[in-house]
Design a protein around this motif. Sequence first.
Motif, PDB file in Angstrom:
ATOM      1  N   SER A 135      42.853  37.342  36.401  1.00  0.00           N
ATOM      2  CA  SER A 135      43.893  38.238  35.856  1.00  0.00           C
ATOM      3  C   SER A 135      43.317  39.376  35.581  1.00  0.00           C
ATOM      4  N   ASP A 136      44.200  40.357  35.284  1.00  0.00           N
ATOM      5  CA  ASP A 136      43.968  41.773  35.263  1.00  0.00           C
ATOM      6  C   ASP A 136      44.914  42.434  34.296  1.00  0.00           C
ATOM      7  N   PRO A 137      44.628  43.079  33.214  1.00  0.00           N
ATOM      8  CA  PRO A 137      45.576  43.506  32.011  1.00  0.00           C
ATOM      9  C   PRO A 137      46.770  44.456  33.120  1.00  0.00           C
ATOM     10  N   PRO A 144      32.386  29.002  35.007  1.00  0.00           N
ATOM     11  CA  PRO A 144      33.959  28.907  34.478  1.00  0.00           C
ATOM     12  C   PRO A 144      34.242  30.471  34.042  1.00  0.00           C
ATOM     13  N   ASP A 145      33.586  31.123  33.258  1.00  0.00           N
ATOM     14  CA  ASP A 145      33.946  32.545  32.462  1.00  0.00           C
ATOM     15  C   ASP A 145      34.166  33.404  33.442  1.00  0.00           C
ATOM     16  N   ILE A 146      33.473  33.634  34.745  1.00  0.00           N
ATOM     17  CA  ILE A 146      33.476  34.602  35.811  1.00  0.00           C
ATOM     18  C   ILE A 146      34.660  34.287  36.391  1.00  0.00           C
ATOM     19  N   ALA A 147      34.878  32.922  36.914  1.00  0.00           N
ATOM     20  CA  ALA A 147      35.988  32.506  37.764  1.00  0.00           C
ATOM     21  C   ALA A 147      37.302  32.882  36.836  1.00  0.00           C
ATOM     22  N   ARG A 148      37.542  32.403  35.654  1.00  0.00           N
ATOM     23  CA  ARG A 148      38.640  32.912  34.910  1.00  0.00           C
ATOM     24  C   ARG A 148      38.925  34.366  34.947  1.00  0.00           C
ATOM     25  N   ARG A 155      26.280  37.184  36.281  1.00  0.00           N
ATOM     26  CA  ARG A 155      26.504  37.346  35.024  1.00  0.00           C
ATOM     27  C   ARG A 155      27.895  38.131  34.913  1.00  0.00           C
ATOM     28  N   SER A 156      28.561  38.574  35.875  1.00  0.00           N
ATOM     29  CA  SER A 156      29.919  39.299  36.073  1.00  0.00           C
ATOM     30  C   SER A 156      30.335  39.458  37.084  1.00  0.00           C
ATOM     31  N   ALA A 157      31.978  39.697  37.157  1.00  0.00           N
ATOM     32  CA  ALA A 157      32.639  39.775  38.478  1.00  0.00           C
ATOM     33  C   ALA A 157      32.009  41.216  39.128  1.00  0.00           C
ATOM     34  N   ASP A 158      31.527  42.240  38.379  1.00  0.00           N
ATOM     35  CA  ASP A 158      31.135  43.488  38.839  1.00  0.00           C
ATOM     36  C   ASP A 158      29.760  43.035  39.541  1.00  0.00           C
ATOM     37  N   GLN A 159      29.058  42.410  39.347  1.00  0.00           N
ATOM     38  CA  GLN A 159      27.768  42.193  40.001  1.00  0.00           C
ATOM     39  C   GLN A 159      28.277  41.448  41.231  1.00  0.00           C
ATOM     40  N   MET A 160      29.125  40.725  41.309  1.00  0.00           N
ATOM     41  CA  MET A 160      29.646  39.948  42.536  1.00  0.00           C
ATOM     42  C   MET A 160      30.329  41.162  43.503  1.00  0.00           C
ATOM     43  N   LEU A 161      31.137  42.095  42.882  1.00  0.00           N
ATOM     44  CA  LEU A 161      31.764  43.095  43.656  1.00  0.00           C
ATOM     45  C   LEU A 161      30.571  44.090  44.355  1.00  0.00           C
ATOM     46  N   ALA A 162      29.361  44.282  43.456  1.00  0.00           N
ATOM     47  CA  ALA A 162      28.254  45.044  43.904  1.00  0.00           C
ATOM     48  C   ALA A 162      27.793  44.210  45.254  1.00  0.00           C
TER      49      ALA A 162
END
Length: 219
Positions: A199-201, A191-195, A171-178
């Motif tokens: 980038s990061d602000p 696609p949304d998580i891939a995008r 559901r998110s890149a944070d889940q991937m990190l965990a």
Amino acid sequence: MDLYLDTAEDAAWQDLMPTGLFKGITTNPLLAHRAGLTYPDIDWTTKARQARDLGAHELHAQVFGPVESYVDWADKLYEAGSKAGLRTVVKIPMTPEGIRSVPVIKSLDGPILMTAIYHPKQIFVAKALNADFAAPYFGRMDEAGLPALDMLEQMNVIADGHPRILVASLRSADQMLALATRGLDCFTLSPDIARSLLSDPLTQEAAAAFEAAASNTGL
């Protein structure tokens, strides 16, 4: 680490595969429906060639319909991959019917992935079947109130590299990190998580500052 783009959307393939991030593409009937495709009508040879031309080394697609049709469909997917020059992987749901279809599909000498996994005990089955991949649905497990992080860690220990745990339903890149901090290193990404990985602000701000300095416009 191996990443797979999880979609049947042509626009997402065209946009994200050229980044070079993805080893391959995964899809299934639900993703095809969301992309406006009729799954039984998909020309897998064309799809496999498209995936290869965009840089994919693998294309994973899922069986469907009566279990009696699984073997013929799997044979066609393997043939499509052979014609296109990339590895095609047959995804099989971890149901009793799906499990019983595995020995005959395995006789075709192509790779298989057991999908829709929700419990570590199912990795025993995938391992005994000599599956190449096992795909737990992490996001759905978490939403069902299961201790998903601990269960994925258990799956990874049981598998010990074979089958490869390919984490799906993020559901998110944070889940991937965990998950990555617990040793998981193979993921399918929407696609949304891939995008969101691209980038990061703060990175964008730093890059803009570099460009401003290079053009002597100040910081």
